[in-house]
Design a protein around this motif. Structure first.
Motif, PDB file in Angstrom:
ATOM      1  N   LYS A 307       0.834  -1.203   0.000  1.00 59.65           N
ATOM      2  CA  LYS A 307       0.000   0.000   0.000  1.00 59.65           C
ATOM      3  C   LYS A 307       0.871   1.255   0.000  1.00 59.65           C
ATOM      4  CE  LYS A 307      -3.836  -2.289   2.351  1.00 59.65           C
ATOM      5  NZ  LYS A 307      -4.719  -2.320   3.553  1.00 59.65           N
ATOM      6  N   THR A 308       2.077   1.127   0.558  1.00 57.39           N
ATOM      7  CA  THR A 308       3.008   2.259   0.525  1.00 57.39           C
ATOM      8  C   THR A 308       3.726   2.283  -0.813  1.00 57.39           C
ATOM      9  OG1 THR A 308       4.756   0.919   1.502  1.00 57.39           O
ATOM     10  CG2 THR A 308       3.351   2.155   3.015  1.00 57.39           C
ATOM     11  N   ASN A 309       4.221   3.464  -1.169  1.00 57.58           N
ATOM     12  CA  ASN A 309       4.861   3.609  -2.486  1.00 57.58           C
ATOM     13  C   ASN A 309       6.035   4.563  -2.390  1.00 57.58           C
ATOM     14  OD1 ASN A 309       5.387   3.326  -5.158  1.00 57.58           O
ATOM     15  ND2 ASN A 309       3.508   4.250  -5.900  1.00 57.58           N
ATOM     16  N   GLU A 310       7.008   4.203  -1.534  1.00 58.19           N
ATOM     17  CA  GLU A 310       8.126   5.121  -1.288  1.00 58.19           C
ATOM     18  C   GLU A 310       9.043   5.278  -2.488  1.00 58.19           C
ATOM     19  OE1 GLU A 310      11.198   3.665   1.421  1.00 58.19           O
ATOM     20  OE2 GLU A 310      10.139   1.741   1.514  1.00 58.19           O
ATOM     21  N   SER A 315       1.249   3.320  -9.637  1.00 56.94           N
ATOM     22  CA  SER A 315       0.173   2.967  -8.711  1.00 56.94           C
ATOM     23  C   SER A 315      -0.948   2.189  -9.391  1.00 56.94           C
ATOM     24  CB  SER A 315      -0.393   4.233  -8.064  1.00 56.94           C
ATOM     25  OG  SER A 315      -0.871   5.131  -9.056  1.00 56.94           O
ATOM     26  N   GLU A 316      -0.977   2.184 -10.732  1.00 56.31           N
ATOM     27  CA  GLU A 316      -2.018   1.441 -11.438  1.00 56.31           C
ATOM     28  C   GLU A 316      -1.704  -0.054 -11.514  1.00 56.31           C
ATOM     29  OE1 GLU A 316      -2.591   3.146 -15.245  1.00 56.31           O
ATOM     30  OE2 GLU A 316      -3.258   5.091 -14.480  1.00 56.31           O
ATOM     31  N   MET A 317      -0.473  -0.419 -11.176  1.00 52.90           N
ATOM     32  CA  MET A 317      -0.070  -1.831 -11.202  1.00 52.90           C
ATOM     33  C   MET A 317       0.246  -2.302  -9.783  1.00 52.90           C
ATOM     34  SD  MET A 317       2.536  -1.946 -14.432  1.00 52.90           S
ATOM     35  CE  MET A 317       2.023  -1.462 -16.081  1.00 52.90           C
ATOM     36  N   PRO A 318      -0.153  -3.513  -9.426  1.00 53.76           N
ATOM     37  CA  PRO A 318       0.206  -4.031  -8.105  1.00 53.76           C
ATOM     38  C   PRO A 318       1.701  -4.327  -8.015  1.00 53.76           C
ATOM     39  CG  PRO A 318      -0.930  -5.712  -9.384  1.00 53.76           C
ATOM     40  CD  PRO A 318      -0.993  -4.448 -10.182  1.00 53.76           C
ATOM     41  N   GLN A 322       9.103  -4.817   0.670  1.00 55.03           N
ATOM     42  CA  GLN A 322       9.163  -5.081   2.106  1.00 55.03           C
ATOM     43  C   GLN A 322       9.191  -3.782   2.882  1.00 55.03           C
ATOM     44  OE1 GLN A 322      11.483  -8.007   4.096  1.00 55.03           O
ATOM     45  NE2 GLN A 322      11.884  -9.184   2.229  1.00 55.03           N
ATOM     46  N   ASP A 323       8.536  -3.799   4.023  1.00 58.65           N
ATOM     47  CA  ASP A 323       8.479  -2.624   4.883  1.00 58.65           C
ATOM     48  C   ASP A 323       9.870  -2.353   5.446  1.00 58.65           C
ATOM     49  OD1 ASP A 323       7.779  -0.554   6.498  1.00 58.65           O
ATOM     50  OD2 ASP A 323       6.690  -1.756   7.975  1.00 58.65           O
ATOM     51  N   SER A 324      10.379  -1.171   5.196  1.00 60.96           N
ATOM     52  CA  SER A 324      11.725  -0.811   5.671  1.00 60.96           C
ATOM     53  C   SER A 324      11.674   0.120   6.869  1.00 60.96           C
ATOM     54  CB  SER A 324      12.517  -0.141   4.533  1.00 60.96           C
ATOM     55  OG  SER A 324      11.826   1.013   4.076  1.00 60.96           O
ATOM     56  N   ALA A 325      10.560   0.091   7.611  1.00 54.19           N
ATOM     57  CA  ALA A 325      10.418   1.003   8.748  1.00 54.19           C
ATOM     58  C   ALA A 325      11.451   0.707   9.831  1.00 54.19           C
ATOM     59  CB  ALA A 325       9.007   0.890   9.332  1.00 54.19           C
TER      60      ALA A 325
END
Length: 366
Positions: A307-310, A315-318, A322-325
């Protein structure tokens, strides 16, 4: 011509012969021996140089010799030492003893120098052998012979990212798009016959190196196709980019499973590397099928679209990243760092892929 393995015989220089001479001057009585020593033979050195990337300048079974020492002369003059022989090799070259198979040196850093063989000592002149009981020595020492070794040079390219995929999956197109590499590109399998390196620039001051090898097919670790011959060129990489063709007649599941099995069969260590997956050639797939294919592939891997897009993926393609938080925990190596659909031909998601791969490479540099 690209060459990544050669066999050589190398020899250091022989020491110079000592001199037999006597002092003979008109007004000097009782002139004694004054023969000088022979010069030392030249050493064999290896130097790593970024300006070369192949071993093709060596001929198979060639014999490389260092210069021998010059014989000594009268008046106790020592002969000139033989000039050392410096053998230039590209980064990633391993120097292996043919008889034992032992890796003697691993040349990985530009400017790295190692002495391999010592030159023979020069022989002593007759001045060293005078004594009260032998005031006229008429002999000297011959120079020592140099050392000779039979070796093999094996080149394993050094890169940050290694591209892995079936033939004609778009590896060469990708590396030519994002880097300064200029591989041959054509619409048939096994266009790439030799490994290629390319530098991918990130802004003005950062970059990483990408390696492209010939396509891998099932059974490559057993010698099928060209893959096994060049898999060693990604053996040093810490990150792999698996390239899966959305428009291929091969099933997506089959592609990723075969590629991972071949890598594991070749090297357990390489199979444990961090990895990412690029789903290529989205420009050929009908737009209404892309989302279904990508979501189905993510589901196969047990993943859900991010869902994030850093990194600014389309955004039109899935896609999945990995979450890098919490980077202190590192990334889960059992899962791909990212899964993203791309097109090198239309530059779809290429910029986002560059920055995400650079972010992954940075985790090894910290």
């Amino acid at each position: 011509m690209f060459t990544d393995s050669v066999e050589l015989t190398v020899s250091s220089g022989k020491g110079g012969q000592g001199c037999v001479a006597f002092r003979r001057e008109k007004f000097v009585l009782n002139g004694g021996p004054n023969g000088g020593d022979g010069g030392k033979g030249g050493d064999i050195w290896f130097r790593c140089d970024n300006n070369t990337h192949t071993l093709s300048h060596f001929q198979k079974r060639m014999h490389i010799k260092a210069e021998g020492g010059v014989p000594g002369e009268g008046s106790r003059m020592t002969g000139k030492a033989g000039v050392k022989k410096v053998i230039i090799v590209p980064p990633g070259t391993q120097i292996i003893d043919i008889e034992t198979g032992e890796i003697l040196f691993d040349m990985v850093k530009d400017g790295q120098e190692v002495k391999f063989l010592q030159g023979g000592k020069g022989g002593l002149g007759n001045t060293h052998f005078k004594s009260p009981t032998n005031q006229r020595p008429t002999y000297s020492q011959p120079g020592e012979k140099g050392e000779t070794r039979a070796i093999k040079l094996d080149l394993k390219l050094i890169a940050d990212i290694g591209l892995v995929g079936f033939p004609n999956v778009g590896k060469s197109t990708l590396i030519s798009t994002v880097s300064n590499a200029t591989p041959e590109i054509a619409n048939y399998e096994f266009t790439t016959l030799t490994p290629k390196l390319g530098q991918v620039n990130i802004g003005d001051f950062e970059s990483f190196v990408m390696a492209d090898i010939p396509g891998i097919i099932g059974g490559a670790h057993e010698g099928k196709g060209l893959g096994i011959q060049f898999l060693r060129h990604i053996e040093r990489t810490k990150t792999l980019l698996y390239m899966v063709d959305l428009a291929s007649y091969r099933d997506l599941k089959e592609q990723i499973e075969v590629l991972k099995d071949e890598i594991k069969s070749f090297s357990e260590k390489l199979a444990e590397s961090k990895y990412a997956i690029a789903l290529t050639r989205v420009d050929i797939v009908p737009p209404d099928e892309i989302n279904e294919l990508v979501n189905g592939f993510l589901e196969l891997l047990g993943l859900e679209a991010s869902k994030t897009n850093e990194f600014n993926f389309d955004s039109e393609m899935p896609f999945f990243v990995q979450d890098s938080a919490d980077e202190t925990l590192g990334y889960d190596r059992t899962l791909p760092y990212l899964v993203a659909p791309i097109s090198s031909a239309t530059y779809k998601n290429i910029e986002a892929l560059k920055y995400s791969l650079f972010n992954l490479v940075q985790t090894d540099r910290i």
